[in-house]
Structures are given as structure tokens and as C-alpha cells.
Motif scaffolding. Structure first.
Motif, PDB file in Angstrom:
ATOM      1  N   SER A 176      14.663  -3.068  14.439  1.00  0.00           N
ATOM      2  CA  SER A 176      13.262  -3.307  14.088  1.00  0.00           C
ATOM      3  C   SER A 176      13.119  -4.557  13.236  1.00  0.00           C
ATOM      4  N   PHE A 177      14.057  -4.765  12.319  1.00  0.00           N
ATOM      5  CA  PHE A 177      13.990  -5.934  11.437  1.00  0.00           C
ATOM      6  C   PHE A 177      14.100  -7.223  12.247  1.00  0.00           C
ATOM      7  N   GLY A 307       6.938 -10.264   3.191  1.00  0.00           N
ATOM      8  CA  GLY A 307       6.116  -9.066   3.149  1.00  0.00           C
ATOM      9  C   GLY A 307       5.943  -8.361   4.474  1.00  0.00           C
ATOM     10  N   GLY A 308       6.222  -9.056   5.582  1.00  0.00           N
ATOM     11  CA  GLY A 308       5.922  -8.461   6.877  1.00  0.00           C
ATOM     12  C   GLY A 308       7.109  -8.093   7.731  1.00  0.00           C
ATOM     13  N   THR A 309       8.315  -8.194   7.190  1.00  0.00           N
ATOM     14  CA  THR A 309       9.504  -7.913   7.999  1.00  0.00           C
ATOM     15  C   THR A 309      10.233  -6.665   7.531  1.00  0.00           C
ATOM     16  N   ASP A 310      10.820  -6.722   6.340  1.00  0.00           N
ATOM     17  CA  ASP A 310      11.580  -5.581   5.827  1.00  0.00           C
ATOM     18  C   ASP A 310      10.713  -4.336   5.696  1.00  0.00           C
ATOM     19  N   THR A 311       9.489  -4.497   5.205  1.00  0.00           N
ATOM     20  CA  THR A 311       8.605  -3.341   5.036  1.00  0.00           C
ATOM     21  C   THR A 311       8.302  -2.679   6.376  1.00  0.00           C
ATOM     22  N   SER A 312       8.034  -3.497   7.380  1.00  0.00           N
ATOM     23  CA  SER A 312       7.716  -2.955   8.702  1.00  0.00           C
ATOM     24  C   SER A 312       8.918  -2.283   9.332  1.00  0.00           C
ATOM     25  N   ALA A 313      10.073  -2.936   9.233  1.00  0.00           N
ATOM     26  CA  ALA A 313      11.292  -2.371   9.821  1.00  0.00           C
ATOM     27  C   ALA A 313      11.644  -1.046   9.170  1.00  0.00           C
ATOM     28  N   THR A 314      11.479  -0.960   7.849  1.00  0.00           N
ATOM     29  CA  THR A 314      11.764   0.278   7.125  1.00  0.00           C
ATOM     30  C   THR A 314      10.848   1.406   7.587  1.00  0.00           C
ATOM     31  N   PRO A 370       6.077   5.713   1.784  1.00  0.00           N
ATOM     32  CA  PRO A 370       5.371   4.428   1.636  1.00  0.00           C
ATOM     33  C   PRO A 370       6.375   3.313   1.393  1.00  0.00           C
ATOM     34  N   ALA A 371       6.193   2.200   2.087  1.00  0.00           N
ATOM     35  CA  ALA A 371       7.192   1.131   2.035  1.00  0.00           C
ATOM     36  C   ALA A 371       7.406   0.617   0.613  1.00  0.00           C
ATOM     37  N   ILE A 372       6.308   0.456  -0.147  1.00  0.00           N
ATOM     38  CA  ILE A 372       6.409   0.023  -1.551  1.00  0.00           C
ATOM     39  C   ILE A 372       5.795   1.147  -2.387  1.00  0.00           C
ATOM     40  N   PRO A 373       6.591   2.148  -2.763  1.00  0.00           N
ATOM     41  CA  PRO A 373       6.049   3.410  -3.295  1.00  0.00           C
ATOM     42  C   PRO A 373       5.392   3.306  -4.668  1.00  0.00           C
ATOM     43  N   LEU A 374       5.686   2.262  -5.436  1.00  0.00           N
ATOM     44  CA  LEU A 374       4.989   2.048  -6.705  1.00  0.00           C
ATOM     45  C   LEU A 374       4.004   0.894  -6.602  1.00  0.00           C
ATOM     46  N   LEU A 375       3.769   0.442  -5.372  1.00  0.00           N
ATOM     47  CA  LEU A 375       2.978  -0.759  -5.109  1.00  0.00           C
ATOM     48  C   LEU A 375       3.538  -1.921  -5.939  1.00  0.00           C
ATOM     49  N   ILE A 376       2.966  -3.099  -5.820  1.00  0.00           N
ATOM     50  CA  ILE A 376       3.382  -4.201  -6.680  1.00  0.00           C
ATOM     51  C   ILE A 376       2.622  -4.052  -7.989  1.00  0.00           C
ATOM     52  N   PRO A 377       3.329  -4.003  -9.131  1.00  0.00           N
ATOM     53  CA  PRO A 377       2.666  -3.690 -10.405  1.00  0.00           C
ATOM     54  C   PRO A 377       1.509  -4.632 -10.724  1.00  0.00           C
ATOM     55  N   ARG A 378       0.492  -4.070 -11.327  1.00  0.00           N
ATOM     56  CA  ARG A 378      -0.650  -4.841 -11.803  1.00  0.00           C
ATOM     57  C   ARG A 378      -0.521  -5.051 -13.314  1.00  0.00           C
ATOM     58  N   SER A 379      -1.339  -5.963 -13.831  1.00  0.00           N
ATOM     59  CA  SER A 379      -1.315  -6.248 -15.261  1.00  0.00           C
ATOM     60  C   SER A 379      -2.726  -6.597 -15.715  1.00  0.00           C
ATOM     61  N   ALA A 454       0.369  -5.301  10.633  1.00  0.00           N
ATOM     62  CA  ALA A 454       1.331  -4.204  10.481  1.00  0.00           C
ATOM     63  C   ALA A 454       0.923  -3.006  11.320  1.00  0.00           C
ATOM     64  N   GLU A 455      -0.362  -2.667  11.291  1.00  0.00           N
ATOM     65  CA  GLU A 455      -0.840  -1.514  12.056  1.00  0.00           C
ATOM     66  C   GLU A 455      -0.586  -1.711  13.555  1.00  0.00           C
ATOM     67  N   ARG A 456      -0.923  -2.883  14.054  1.00  0.00           N
ATOM     68  CA  ARG A 456      -0.739  -3.138  15.492  1.00  0.00           C
ATOM     69  C   ARG A 456       0.736  -3.151  15.878  1.00  0.00           C
ATOM     70  N   MET A 457       1.519  -3.881  15.115  1.00  0.00           N
ATOM     71  CA  MET A 457       2.905  -4.116  15.504  1.00  0.00           C
ATOM     72  C   MET A 457       3.760  -2.864  15.376  1.00  0.00           C
ATOM     73  N   LEU A 458       3.576  -2.124  14.288  1.00  0.00           N
ATOM     74  CA  LEU A 458       4.423  -0.957  14.056  1.00  0.00           C
ATOM     75  C   LEU A 458       4.196   0.126  15.109  1.00  0.00           C
ATOM     76  N   ILE A 459       2.936   0.434  15.386  1.00  0.00           N
ATOM     77  CA  ILE A 459       2.662   1.480  16.373  1.00  0.00           C
ATOM     78  C   ILE A 459       3.101   1.015  17.763  1.00  0.00           C
ATOM     79  N   TYR A 460       2.903  -0.259  18.064  1.00  0.00           N
ATOM     80  CA  TYR A 460       3.283  -0.792  19.377  1.00  0.00           C
ATOM     81  C   TYR A 460       4.796  -0.734  19.581  1.00  0.00           C
ATOM     82  N   LEU A 461       5.557  -1.140  18.578  1.00  0.00           N
ATOM     83  CA  LEU A 461       7.016  -1.110  18.696  1.00  0.00           C
ATOM     84  C   LEU A 461       7.519   0.327  18.795  1.00  0.00           C
TER      85      LEU A 461
END
Length: 510
Positions: A176-177, A307-314, A370-379, A454-461
Motif C-alpha cells: 500500500s505504501f 502526510g498522504g503516504t504512510d498514513t494511508s498505507a497504515t 486512527p492514523a494519527i491518534p492524538l492528532l497533531i498537537p495544537r497550542s 484519502a477517502e477516494r484512494m483508500l476505499i478504491y485500493l
């Protein structure tokens, strides 16, 4: 000398921590709301010595003990963790402007070209320009439909490759990666560099992206004690600079080739252009309201590939793992594909809207993993109040969506993989940031800019892999669902599965 250096460093950390702690006490002496509750930790070190290997479970347990908002100090960095939908809404919707900043790490600062990208830069005018360019020129429905042929070609190549490996174990995550990287490169700069040189760059690109994403999640002393960042004690910054230098060589090659072709009139002036061409044309219009520099061009490219490769493959790997673990769900997904697509046809993106069960599989996978389970931290840009507690300026705010997605007070049997929970009356429960108990892509102005792709590519693959093949574990192999968390939630052991053709016509694999 080594002992003197260690002693000096320890004294410096102690002195800075005492000054910082004294200031914090003074600030709390007023009539402002108190800081959230949380574990005490140790002087100077905070809670760092008590962090285990399973941070997600640990944060969830601390939430059960201290409540849906709690604090802990990691070094001299104040961190706040939120584990409820209502408080998440306060941050990502009600006070989105205040909490739109990032607490940028040392690794991210290097990888974002000094905080000049979409993911890490503050939400200023330049950030709005870059995000607008990405969303309008690459992620709009019109652009995604125009680039479907690129995605289709790569998916068909993968199906053809897997057909040659029938009976052999396939690493689904790795497969997938590579697919996602090839799709991204084609959408970004098309066939600018082809042949053996193009293949070499593609392979090098894959390795670099993986290394860069791993560094994003590596704990770094420089982030817990910012005053020590210049020392780069663990060498994280140096490693990231090395990887980015290699990545810049690839960017140099494709940008130079694009500029040469543009000046020679060899790249399309009308019709479908690759994304790099669009960026370079915008860059040339220096007096435009959409002006960007070459640094911004590289930063945007970096955002997309990281942002669009490792997360999608995972995500694809987790989806396949859950289906393998739950044969009934696998059977339902494949039956739906047989009914909608047929066994004498191949999957196309226009089939996707009819694949309701497979979409539910995708949503349920993102709920549990969830690919990034703590999301990217905010400040927060200024001191703010959330849930009756003060969150000071420049603290690091985590939204624990992993915990929210598994909360038994919200979800029925939350640890069970049950795609049906997203069907029927819950079919409209989506991941676009409007349902605060389900935020796999975040919400607000910091929601994932690449969500549409991400929505299109992941479900399609995933649909193509399930439609074309039956899958089984290698003989003698046991099944596990163990997680490894850095910034991404990966499967601890790669999912190796054996494909067998499912379609009667061999020409459908060509």
C-alpha cells in the motif's frame, strides 16, 4: 571534560526549571481558573520518567483517573490532554482561532522548511494562501476526477503485480505504501523523470518518506527543554536535515526539469496539469494575491508526500487486518463487491458510492485505528479556558481521539470491529469534523487538507484488493493486532497474507 559538561548541563536545566516553575506559581496566584488536574511528576523531569511504551493506553488511564481534561509536564513543557467530545469541540470549533497554532517540534521545523508549510505554520495569510492552492488545485472534486486515470493506472499495476505473487506472502502495508507513493509522485509531477532514473528516484523517495515520518514521532529532549534545542543532544535535527537534504535533491531534479520544459513550451498550457506545474506557474506571478516562494513550493510538496503516504498505507493495512480477523465482515465486503462490480469486471471509482458496507469498513477501521491518534498537537495563541480550566499560552494540547473512539459511554461494544455501526441511521456519520465523538482527520481549520483524496484512494485500493483476490494467512502464522505508536499508529508486525485469484478471467488482472 565529559563530567564537567554533564554537570554544567544538569545545573542549567535545574536553574531554568526553577525559574520557569516560579513564574508558573506566580501566574496561578491570581483569580484565573486553575490549571487542569494531573499527575505530579518529578522536579525538572516532570512525568517523563513514568511514560511507558503504550502512551495511548497510559493517557486513557490517566483520563479515567483525573477526568476528561488533565495536564502533565514533560520536562518543562506543559501538556494538556483532552478525552471527551464536548471538550474537543471547545478546542477545535468554539475556540478554533485561539487553538489553531502548532507547538512545532525540532524535527517538524526542519521538515517544514522552518515552519513554512501547511501542516505546521501558524494560520497566517501565507498559510491561508497555501491551503487554498492545495484544496482548489489538487483536492477539489474537479481536480480529483481529472487525476483518476493516474490513480487507476497505479492500482491496476498493483493488482497485476499481486497476480504474479499468487501463493506467496504479501506485505500489505509495504504494498500500500509503494502504491500511495507512486500515486502521489504522478499527481505531483507526472512523468517528468521516466525510465530507470524515474524508478531510482521513486525507490529513493519511498525510503526517505518512511524515515522522515519515523523521525516526526521520535521523542526528543529538545522538544521537552526548548532551551537545549541548539545542542541537538539526540541528533534528531541533524538526522532530519540529512533526510531533507536528500529529499531536496529529488525536488531539485523535478523542479529543474519542470522549469526547463515550461520555458521550452513542452508542458501543457491548457487542460490537466500536474500539481508542480500549477505551483511553479503561481510562483512566477510575483504580483499575484496567491504569491508563493520556492521554499513554499517545496514545503507544500513535502506536506503532501509525508502526510498522504504512510498514513494511508497504515489505514489500508489495519482495514485488511480487521477483515482477516473478522471473516464474516470479509465475506460481506466481498459479496457487496460481487453484487455491485461483478466478477467479470474490475473496480472503478464510480462504483464507490454504491459500496456502502465497504465505506463502513473504512470508517470503522479509522474509529479503532486512527492514523494519527492524538492528532497533531495544537497550542493556544493566548491563555484560554476549556472545561473550566486554564490552558496557558504555548502549552501543547493533545486531543486523544483514540480514547474518544473507544469510549464505552459513546460506543456500543467499542473494542469490537463492527462496520454495521456506520450503516442505517448512522450512515451519515462521517469523518469531516462535524461529529466530535468521531474525529479521525481532526476538525476545524486544521482538519486534514488531503481528506478528499484519502477517502477516494483508500476505499478504491482496498476494494480492488478484496475484489480481485481471496486472502489467507501463511501456514503456521499466528494473528495479532498489536499497535506501535509514535506519531502514527502502526501495526507492530507487518501483515503478511497470501493472495489467491478470485476473478475467473485472467485478463482482468492485466
Amino acid at each position: 571534560m565529559d563530567q564537567l559538561y554533564t554537570a554544567t548541563l544538569s545545573f542549567t536545566i535545574l536553574l531554568i526549571s526553577i525559574i520557569w516553575y516560579t513564574k508558573a506559581l506566580v501566574k496561578q496566584g491570581g483569580k484565573t481558573a486553575p490549571l487542569p488536574p494531573g499527575p505530579r511528576g518529578l522536579p525538572i523531569l516532570g512525568y517523563l520518567p513514568f511514560l511507558g511504551n503504550n502512551l495511548l493506553h497510559q493517557f486513557t488511564d490517566l483520563g479515567h483517573k483525573y477526568g476528561s481534561i488533565f495536564k502533565l509536564y514533560l520536562g518543562n513543557k506543559l501538556c494538556v490532554v483532552i478525552t471527551s467530545p464536548s471538550l474537543a469541540k471547545e478546542v477545535v470549533r468554539d475556540q478554533d482561532v485561539v487553538f489553531a497554532n502548532r507547538d512545532i517540534t525540532a524535527a517538524a521545523f526542519v521538515a517544514s522548511y522552518g515552519g513554512n508549510d501547511i501542516g505546521w505554520s501558524p494560520p497566517n495569510a501565507q498559510w491561508r494562501i497555501m491551503r487554498k492552492i492545495l484544496v482548489q488545485e489538487m483536492m477539489s472534486n474537479k481536480s480529483l476526477e481529472a487525476s483518476y486515470g493516474l490513480r487507476r493506472d497505479e492500482v491496476r499495476k498493483v493488482i497485476g503485480h499481486v497476480r504474479t505473487e499468487v501463493g506467496k506472502p504479501i506485505d500489505i502495508g509495504g504494498l500500500s505504501f509503494r502504491t500511495e507513493v507512486n500515486v502521489m509522485m504522478n499527481m505531483l509531477w507526472g512523468g517528468t523523470i521516466e525510465g530507470e532514473e524515474g524508478e531510482r528516484i521513486g525507490e529513493e523517495f519511498q525510503v526517505l518518506v518512511s524515515k522522515i515520518n519515523d523521525l516526526f514521532g521520535k521523542p526528543n529532549v529538545s522538544d521537552f527543554y526548548p532551551v537545549l534545542a541548539g545542542l541537538d543532544i539526540q541528533g534528531v535535527r541533524k538526522q532530519m536535515e540529512s533526510h531533507m537534504h536528500s529529499l531536496d535533491k529529488i525536488f531539485d531534479a523535478v523542479i529543474t526539469e519542470h522549469k526547463k520544459n515550461l520555458s521550452a513550451g513542452q508542458i501543457k498550457k491548457q487542460g490537466k496539469k500536474d500539481f508542480l506545474q500549477i505551483l511553479l506557474e503561481i510562483q512566477e506571478k510575483e504580483d499575484s494575491d496567491m504569491s508563493i516562494s520556492e521554499k513554499h513550493v517545496r514545503a507544500i510538496l513535502m506536506d503532501i508526500v509525508a502526510g498522504g503516504t504512510d498514513t494511508s498505507a497504515t489505514t489500508v493495512e489495519w482495514a485488511m487486518a480487521e477483515l482477516m480477523k473478522n471473516p464474516d465482515a470479509m465475506a460481506k465486503a466481498q459479496k457487496e463487491l460481487s453484487d455491485v462490480v461483478g466478477l467479470n469486471n474490475i473496480v472503478e471509482e464510480y462504483h464507490m458510492p454504491k459500496l456502502k458496507y465497504l465505506e463502513a469498513v473504512f470508517k470503522e477501521t479509522l474509529r479503532l485505528h486512527p492514523a494519527i491518534p492524538l492528532l497533531i498537537p495544537r497550542s493556544p495563541a493566548q491563555s484560554s479556558t476549556v472545561g473550566g480550566y486554564t490552558i496557558p499560552t504555548n502549552s501543547r494540547v493533545f486531543i486523544n481521539v483514540w480514547s474518544i473512539h473507544r469510549d464505552p459511554s459513546i460506543w456500543d461494544n467499542p473494542l469490537e470491529f463492527k462496520p454495521e455501526r456506520f450503516l442505517g441511521e448512522n450512515e451519515k456519520l462521517d469523518f469531516r469534523g462535524n461529529h466530535f465523538h468521531y474525529l479521525p482527520f481532526g476538525s476545524g481549520r486544521r482538519i486534514c487538507a488531503g481528506l478528499a483524496l484519502a477517502e477516494r484512494m483508500l476505499i478504491y485500493l482496498l476494494a480492488s484488493l478484496l475484489h480481485s483476490f481471496d486472502w489467507k494467512l501463511p501456514e503456521g502464522k499466528t494473528f495479532d493486532m498489536l499497535e506501535t505508536f509514535a506519531i502514527l499508529l502502526r501495526k507492530s508486525t507487518p501483515l503478511l497474507v497470501i493472495p489467491n485469484p478470485r476473478l475467473p478471467d485472467s485478463n482482468l488482472y492485466v
